[in-house]
Each structure stands twice: as C-alpha cells, then as structure tokens.
Write a protein that holds these residues in place. Structure first.
Motif, PDB file in Angstrom:
ATOM      1  N   ALA A   1       1.784   4.280  -1.950  1.00 17.71           N
ATOM      2  CA  ALA A   1       3.200   4.615  -1.844  1.00 17.71           C
ATOM      3  C   ALA A   1       3.427   6.115  -2.102  1.00 17.71           C
ATOM      4  CB  ALA A   1       4.004   3.790  -2.836  1.00 17.71           C
ATOM      5  N   ILE A   2       2.760   6.649  -3.097  1.00 18.13           N
ATOM      6  CA  ILE A   2       2.919   8.066  -3.420  1.00 18.13           C
ATOM      7  C   ILE A   2       2.445   8.946  -2.259  1.00 18.13           C
ATOM      8  CG2 ILE A   2       2.049   9.929  -4.906  1.00 18.13           C
ATOM      9  CD1 ILE A   2       2.008   7.770  -7.178  1.00 18.13           C
TER      10      ILE A   2
ATOM     11  N   ARG B   1       4.672   8.725   0.949  1.00 15.65           N
ATOM     12  CA  ARG B   1       5.909   9.519   0.847  1.00 15.65           C
ATOM     13  C   ARG B   1       5.623  10.993   1.045  1.00 15.65           C
ATOM     14  NH1 ARG B   1       7.727   7.871  -4.687  1.00 15.65           N
ATOM     15  NH2 ARG B   1       6.256   6.200  -4.501  1.00 15.65           N
ATOM     16  N   HIS B   2       4.465  11.441   0.612  1.00 13.35           N
ATOM     17  CA  HIS B   2       4.115  12.860   0.726  1.00 13.35           C
ATOM     18  C   HIS B   2       3.883  13.279   2.174  1.00 13.35           C
ATOM     19  CE1 HIS B   2       2.839  16.700  -0.792  1.00 13.35           C
ATOM     20  NE2 HIS B   2       1.750  16.632  -0.075  1.00 13.35           N
ATOM     21  N   LEU B   3       3.366  12.363   2.960  1.00 13.61           N
ATOM     22  CA  LEU B   3       3.126  12.687   4.372  1.00 13.61           C
ATOM     23  C   LEU B   3       4.401  12.498   5.135  1.00 13.61           C
ATOM     24  CD1 LEU B   3      -0.338  11.035   4.979  1.00 13.61           C
ATOM     25  CD2 LEU B   3       0.170  13.451   4.736  1.00 13.61           C
TER      26      LEU B   3
ATOM     27  N   THR C   1      -2.650  -3.382  -7.660  1.00 10.72           N
ATOM     28  CA  THR C   1      -1.333  -2.805  -7.950  1.00 10.72           C
ATOM     29  C   THR C   1      -1.413  -1.285  -8.024  1.00 10.72           C
ATOM     30  OG1 THR C   1      -0.764  -4.785  -9.207  1.00 10.72           O
ATOM     31  CG2 THR C   1       0.594  -2.819  -9.577  1.00 10.72           C
ATOM     32  N   GLU C   2      -2.436  -0.798  -8.699  1.00  8.63           N
ATOM     33  CA  GLU C   2      -2.630   0.649  -8.802  1.00  8.63           C
ATOM     34  C   GLU C   2      -2.878   1.248  -7.417  1.00  8.63           C
ATOM     35  OE1 GLU C   2      -5.356   3.870 -11.270  1.00  8.63           O
ATOM     36  OE2 GLU C   2      -5.640   1.732 -11.596  1.00  8.63           O
TER      37      GLU C   2
ATOM     38  N   ARG D   1      -7.844   6.166  -4.128  1.00 11.14           N
ATOM     39  CA  ARG D   1      -7.911   4.727  -3.857  1.00 11.14           C
ATOM     40  C   ARG D   1      -9.233   4.145  -4.343  1.00 11.14           C
ATOM     41  NH1 ARG D   1      -7.316   1.914   0.738  1.00 11.14           N
ATOM     42  NH2 ARG D   1      -5.712   0.575  -0.113  1.00 11.14           N
ATOM     43  N   ALA D   2     -10.317   4.904  -4.185  1.00  9.75           N
ATOM     44  CA  ALA D   2     -11.625   4.421  -4.627  1.00  9.75           C
ATOM     45  C   ALA D   2     -11.691   4.296  -6.147  1.00  9.75           C
ATOM     46  CB  ALA D   2     -12.722   5.369  -4.129  1.00  9.75           C
ATOM     47  N   GLN D   3     -10.918   5.111  -6.857  1.00 13.11           N
ATOM     48  CA  GLN D   3     -10.923   5.081  -8.316  1.00 13.11           C
ATOM     49  C   GLN D   3      -9.928   4.080  -8.893  1.00 13.11           C
ATOM     50  OE1 GLN D   3     -10.159   9.124  -9.413  1.00 13.11           O
ATOM     51  NE2 GLN D   3     -12.224   9.810  -8.904  1.00 13.11           N
ATOM     52  N   ALA D   4      -9.087   3.491  -8.052  1.00  8.51           N
ATOM     53  CA  ALA D   4      -8.079   2.547  -8.542  1.00  8.51           C
ATOM     54  C   ALA D   4      -8.756   1.328  -9.165  1.00  8.51           C
ATOM     55  CB  ALA D   4      -7.173   2.118  -7.397  1.00  8.51           C
TER      56      ALA D   4
END
Length: 55
Positions: free
Chosen positions: A49-50, A53-55, A42-43, A35-38
C-alpha cells in the motif's frame, strides 16, 4: 581485433535510461527488498500500500 572490442563494449556499456525510468527502477528494487523482509502477510500488504501510493 577491432570488431571484438566493439562487441565487448556493446555488451558492457550501460544503457542510458531517463531519470524517471531510473527512479522507478530504484523504487521497485526497494519495494521487492522490503517485501522479502516482511514477516507476515499483513506487513507485506502494508508495504504494498505504501509503495503503490508513492508510484
């Protein structure tokens, strides 16, 4: 002196976590890093979202 060594060992002893807690902690650390690198909101939303879903 023995009491002082017990205090230091209790401060620096790693807390034993179960494997599920360790896995979740690693996922959240990676999530925060990504998230810090986004570069855009939108990114950041896609990353959320990714990982959600994984958790």
């Amino acid at each position: 002196m023995k009491h002082l060594s017990q205090v230091f060992s209790s401060l620096f002893t790693a807390v034993s976590l179960d494997s599920e807690a360790v896995r979740r902690k690693e996922i959240h650390r990676d999530w925060d890093r990504m998230r810090a690198q986004a570069l855009s909101p939108t990114e950041r939303s896609e990353i959320d979202a990714i990982f959600a879903r994984h958790l």
